[in-house]
Write a protein that holds these residues in place. Structure first.
Motif, PDB file in Angstrom:
ATOM      1  N   GLU A 109      54.511  23.726  23.755  1.00 24.04           N
ATOM      2  CA  GLU A 109      53.743  22.533  24.118  1.00 24.04           C
ATOM      3  C   GLU A 109      52.634  22.911  25.099  1.00 24.04           C
ATOM      4  N   ASN A 110      51.611  22.070  25.182  1.00 25.09           N
ATOM      5  CA  ASN A 110      50.504  22.349  26.093  1.00 25.09           C
ATOM      6  C   ASN A 110      50.944  22.329  27.552  1.00 25.09           C
ATOM      7  N   PHE A 111      52.004  21.566  27.837  1.00 28.50           N
ATOM      8  CA  PHE A 111      52.544  21.480  29.186  1.00 28.50           C
ATOM      9  C   PHE A 111      54.010  21.886  29.160  1.00 28.50           C
ATOM     10  N   PHE A 112      54.416  22.636  30.187  1.00 30.21           N
ATOM     11  CA  PHE A 112      55.842  22.960  30.282  1.00 30.21           C
ATOM     12  C   PHE A 112      56.285  22.879  31.733  1.00 30.21           C
ATOM     13  N   LEU A 113      57.478  22.369  31.904  1.00 25.29           N
ATOM     14  CA  LEU A 113      58.076  22.206  33.225  1.00 25.29           C
ATOM     15  C   LEU A 113      58.977  23.389  33.524  1.00 25.29           C
ATOM     16  N   VAL A 114      58.744  24.028  34.652  1.00 25.70           N
ATOM     17  CA  VAL A 114      59.645  25.089  35.134  1.00 25.70           C
ATOM     18  C   VAL A 114      60.515  24.492  36.229  1.00 25.70           C
ATOM     19  N   ILE A 115      61.815  24.704  36.135  1.00 29.98           N
ATOM     20  CA  ILE A 115      62.722  24.220  37.173  1.00 29.98           C
ATOM     21  C   ILE A 115      63.754  25.294  37.481  1.00 29.98           C
ATOM     22  N   ASP A 116      64.088  25.421  38.754  1.00 33.35           N
ATOM     23  CA  ASP A 116      65.097  26.394  39.151  1.00 33.35           C
ATOM     24  C   ASP A 116      66.476  25.950  38.672  1.00 33.35           C
ATOM     25  N   ALA A 117      67.327  26.912  38.387  1.00 34.82           N
ATOM     26  CA  ALA A 117      68.629  26.634  37.787  1.00 34.82           C
ATOM     27  C   ALA A 117      69.642  26.069  38.765  1.00 34.82           C
ATOM     28  N   ASP A 118      69.231  25.890  40.029  1.00 31.99           N
ATOM     29  CA  ASP A 118      70.150  25.298  41.009  1.00 31.99           C
ATOM     30  C   ASP A 118      69.652  23.950  41.518  1.00 31.99           C
ATOM     31  N   THR A 119      68.668  23.359  40.836  1.00 33.89           N
ATOM     32  CA  THR A 119      68.067  22.108  41.296  1.00 33.89           C
ATOM     33  C   THR A 119      68.272  20.995  40.271  1.00 33.89           C
ATOM     34  N   VAL A 120      68.864  19.904  40.732  1.00 31.16           N
ATOM     35  CA  VAL A 120      69.237  18.781  39.870  1.00 31.16           C
ATOM     36  C   VAL A 120      68.390  17.560  40.245  1.00 31.16           C
ATOM     37  N   LEU A 121      67.741  16.987  39.277  1.00 30.47           N
ATOM     38  CA  LEU A 121      66.981  15.757  39.513  1.00 30.47           C
ATOM     39  C   LEU A 121      67.945  14.577  39.656  1.00 30.47           C
ATOM     40  N   ILE A 122      67.673  13.697  40.616  1.00 32.99           N
ATOM     41  CA  ILE A 122      68.540  12.528  40.789  1.00 32.99           C
ATOM     42  C   ILE A 122      67.753  11.223  40.745  1.00 32.99           C
TER      43      ILE A 122
END
Length: 270
Positions: A109-122
């Protein structure tokens, strides 16, 4: 509407990239679930970049994610990076940042989200609005990140805030442009330039998030929106959080980080 949560999903579809190791398995399922629950964009694919691991492959199969062997992403491996002292070893930490920097070669995709494997969105997260990218920020950073930025790009980082907040939306075309600019200035590959520019006597020598976001901001500050990250670090485990505690935390914070991972950032053996 999202079938899972009822949250409105709109704007461009995105991919997600998560570098991980086996020690992240306690948190990684919660990270994946939180993305699908709280990201207000259609998610096309979630890529898990990891050393070859049957346990992580099995998790990818269960969660509908795509496994990527990290040794296929760059022309070198973690063993080829020597970034340590008698007191610390940041080789793996740096390696996973370079893996993220090559996410434009993994995601489609034109945009991609990188997130660390120890971080949870709430809480709900949107990363594009009105044609602008939303960067989540905090108020402090490491001075070395900006020294390396100046070495790489020849100018000071504007650094209106710190962008080191455990997750970031990348635009593939702009990330590729950043790497081309680094290569044109240094006459070597972008990753070789980064490795050469770091002061190896300092243990916080480079930030992929700080570098990319400051590059985008410096090109056109009106193309981005800045929001407070409101991230909370916890020493407990994700599994130990009860519903009541989680709901209370969500009234104040957007995300939680469970910093137990040591594989990418381990003390040197004495």
């Amino acid at each position: 509407m999202s079938a899972i949560t009822g949250l409105t999903t709109s704007g461009p579809a995105i991919d997600v990239l998560i570098p991980a190791i086996e020690k992240d398995l306690a948190t990684l399922p919660y990270v994946i679930d939180s993305l699908r629950r709280y990201v207000r964009h259609p998610i096309s694919h979630i890529y898990i970049v990891s050393p070859n691991s049957s346990r992580i492959r099995n998790l990818c199969a269960r969660k509908g994610c795509i496994f990527v062997n990290e040794t296929t992403v760059l022309p070198f491996t973690k063993k080829d990076i020597h970034y340590s002292s008698s007191r610390w070893n940041r080789s793996g930490w740096l390696y996973q940042q370079l893996l993220k920097m090559n996410g434009d070669q993994i995601c489609r995709e034109n945009f991609f989200l990188v997130i660390d494997a120890d971080t949870v969105l709430i809480g709900p997260h949107r990363f594009r609005s009105g044609g602008k990218s939303i960067f989540y920020c905090r108020s402090w950073s490491q001075p070395e990140y900006f020294r390396t930025y100046r070495k790489l790009l020849g100018v000071a980082a504007p650094s209106p805030k710190s962008f080191v907040t455990h997750y970031m939306l990348f635009e593939r075309a702009k990330l590729a442009g950043l790497k081309r600019k680094i290569e044109a200035r240094h006459g070597v590959s972008w990753h070789a330039a980064i490795l050469r520019s770091i002061d190896r006597k300092k243990q916080f020598g480079f930030s992929e998030f700080e570098t990319y976001a400051n590059y985008v901001y410096s090109r056109d500050s009106t193309s981005v929106l800045l929001k407070k990250a409101n991230n909370k670090s916890l020493s407990t485990s994700a599994a130990a959080l009860g519903t009541a505690r989680l709901q209370k935390l969500a009234r104040t914070y957007r995300s939680l980080s469970f910093h137990h991972r040591k594989g990418y950032s381990i003390p040197a053996k004495r």
